[in-house]
Design an enzyme around this catalytic site. Structure first.
Site: not given
Length: 628
Positions: A21, A112, A130
């Protein structure tokens, strides 16, 4: 390729997959540094990388740019994070469209975190509340184009600790179209394994990818673990606390602790590891080496082609490229990015797709003048220039103006010959040794599917003094097996090839497939490369002040010397291409500019005349539009 398919292949083969990542840096220099790091980490062989999305899309443009760079330029399968937070539907649509156009086929759909100036999360009007809503929307709009990842929380999340509720939400996201799960970071492997078992018991069968945070320093380890409310095993505390002020020791011990955790995850049947790199390479690489998942040299263990593929939307099937950009793949991708189609199976007519202009695409020497002078010094003689090339071949330098990356393992077979040429003032740009039927699994020369065999013709590209070019071409013509293209900066181009078609210099034979010819030499492409090659040399000269000895020297070479490529079409021959240069050298390498004169076996060479009656490329109608 969809991540779920990659993970299924890893599970079927029994070989763990791993991924990285990255997050968008805050400065332009940070972005460039990260791009360079992503380029290097490609060679570790990750199955995919993902790029995070700032709260409320605050860095959405940079995220999309990073996805495009990773996917198209670096050739990494990429997963783009996408969050609901403060995101209108129009912004979501724009992000998905950018990902689609970049060739990205994987999205990690998240709710988030709220922006820093907002204490409580809330959906905006016309937005999504959501992650479940986002999953449904992507699946409805794009069908199966995107693989959709969703988040899993083995230790709970900020606003929900009830695992029954979280498990129910996870099942809903998967049932709505989620195809793989990426977890939050953790260090309690017993809890993770129990959570995986519960997921399976609840009927969640998609691949689960555990989030792994390597240990960089003790302070960062505690800060991140506490920030994510991760339980730290007492064994880890006992091991790290006594050495907390020694960063090197913390990384070494941390490597062992994280690697042990990864082994237990793999032993539990989870054959995937997702590393939160924090945009750094070393700690992640140390763990992968400890697990024997990468070679110590960082060379990828499997290559589909001998050059790095782009995974852009229209380039996935591309399988033929000119050899000239062997050490500048990013430049080649940039200069061909506007092509409507890319060679697949054969090179075709290269006069139709034009190579991008150098200025338009920013194709030039990287780094500041100060950085480049620090790297390559201030050469004042041809000896100084040749020493720079020799140091590159000896791995003392990681780059040259014409090479973005260090010399490859492949060059070891001809390293001594290349060093000898450069010490004689013959400056080698690109090369490859001949290969006669190496297995496709060969760790140095191998590429393509298993069970195949690969071949190469010896190839050499170099800058050579104009006073030596006639003698060299004489020798090439006497061999009957070698072809060449030579050109100077002004465009005076010569060749002994009577065809403008491609000449395959790399090919492979594989079970159940036609012969694959992924690397070629071809005239029009070479002339396009010529412009870039001499531009790079001029950029190097311009790093030095006007009127300085270094600038005069490099400019002299760029303005007077020839760039020549030579192919030995007898792929059984291992030394023939180097025998051409016996006795050729530039004398007085240490002398002033005006004293640089080449010799052939101690005698002055023939002057430049008609270059031995070889084809003058400028006389051929097919090349007029390129050269005029």
């Amino acid at each position: 390729m969809h991540i779920s398919k990659k993970l299924a292949e890893a599970h079927a083969s029994g070989t763990p997959a791993f991924s990285f990542e990255f997050f968008p840096p805050k400065t332009s220099q940070g972005v460039q540094n990260l791009y360079d790091r992503m380029d290097r980490m490609h060679d570790l062989g990750p199955s995919f990388v993902d790029v995070t999305w700032g709260a409320g899309g605050s860095q959405s443009h940079l995220t999309c740019e990073m996805v495009h760079f990773a996917q198209t330029v670096v050739g990494l399968e990429t997963c783009m994070h996408l969050t609901c937070t403060d995101m209108a539907k129009e912004k979501v649509d724009s992000a998905l469209s950018e990902a689609y156009k970049a060739g990205c086929t994987n999205i990690l759909a998240l709710r988030g975190d709220p922006p820093r100036d907002t204490e409580k999360w809330q959906a905006i009007e016309g937005g999504f509340r959501y992650a479940l809503d986002l999953v449904k929307y992507i699946r409805a709009k794009y069908g199966d184009h995107f693989d959709i990842g969703v988040a899993g929380y083995p230790e709970g999340c900020d606003d929900q600790k009830d695992q029954d509720i979280l498990m129910a939400h996870l099942k809903e996201k998967v049932d709505a179209g989620g195809t793989f799960i990426v977890t939050q970071m953790f260090y309690d492997v017993d809890n993770f394994c129990a959570w995986v078992d519960r997921c399976r018991a609840e009927g969640i069968t998609v691949p689960i990818v555990p989030g792994i945070m390597p240990i960089q320093t003790h302070a960062a380890f505690l800060r991140r673990a506490n920030g994510m409310h991760c339980k730290i095993p007492q064994k880890w505390i006992d091991a790290l606390e006594p050495i907390k002020n020694d960063d090197a020791a913390v990384r070494e011990v941390g490597k062992g602790l994280v690697a042990e955790m990864c082994r237990r995850i793999i032993d539990h049947g989870v054959l995937a590891l997702h590393f939160y790199t924090m945009n750094l390479a070393q700690s992640t690489k140390m763990v992968l080496e400890e697990l024997d998942l990468v070679s110590r040299g960082g060379t990828p263990t499997k290559k589909a082609l001998p050059w790095r593929q782009s995974l852009g939307l229209s380039r996935r099937e591309e399988d033929v490229r000119p050899v000239f950009w062997k050490n500048r793949h990013k430049s080649y991708v940039a200069r061909t990015q506007d092509w409507d189609e890319f060679p697949n199976g054969r090179w075709g007519d290269s006069r139709s797709p034009a190579f991008g202009e150098l200025d338009a695409y920013g194709i030039g020497l990287k780094g500041t003048n100060e950085q480049n002078i620090k790297t390559w010094g201030k050469p004042e003689s041809l000896r100084d220039i040749s020493d720079i090339f020799v140091r590159f071949l000896q791995n003392d330098l990681k780059t040259l103006p014409w090479s973005e990356a260090p010399v490859t393992d492949e060059a070891q077979a001809i390293k001594n010959e290349l060093i000898d040429l450069n010490r004689r003032g013959l400056l080698t740009i690109t090369s490859q040794p001949s290969v006669n039927g190496a297995k496709s699994s060969d760790p140095v020369h191998g590429w393509g599917p298993p069970g195949g065999y690969v071949y190469q013709k010896a190839y050499l590209e170099l800058l050579i003094s104009p006073a030596l070019i006639t003698e060299l071409i004489d020798r090439i013509d006497r061999t009957q097996t070698m072809t060449f293209h030579a050109v100077d900066k002004a465009g005076d181009a010569r060749t002994n090839s009577n065809s403008d078609g491609p000449n395959a210099v790399t090919w492979g034979v594989f079970p159940g497939k036609e012969i694959v010819q992924p690397t070629i030499v071809e005239t029009v492409s070479f002339l396009a490369w010529k412009d870039e090659a001499f531009r790079l040399g001029t950029d190097w000269a311009n790093c030095h002040p006007a009127g300085s000895p270094s600038r005069k020297l490099i400019d002299y070479i760029m303005n007077n010397w020839y760039l020549i490529n030579i192919v030995d079409n007898d792929f059984h021959s291992t030394r023939g291409i180097f025998d051409l240069f016996e006795g050729l050298q530039v004398e007085n390498l240490d002398g002033p500019l005006e004293g640089i004169e080449p010799t052939v076996n101690g005698h002055s060479p023939k002057p430049i005349t008609e270059l031995n009656g070889n084809y003058k490329v400028t006389d051929a109608k097919v090349f007029e539009e390129v050269l005029n």
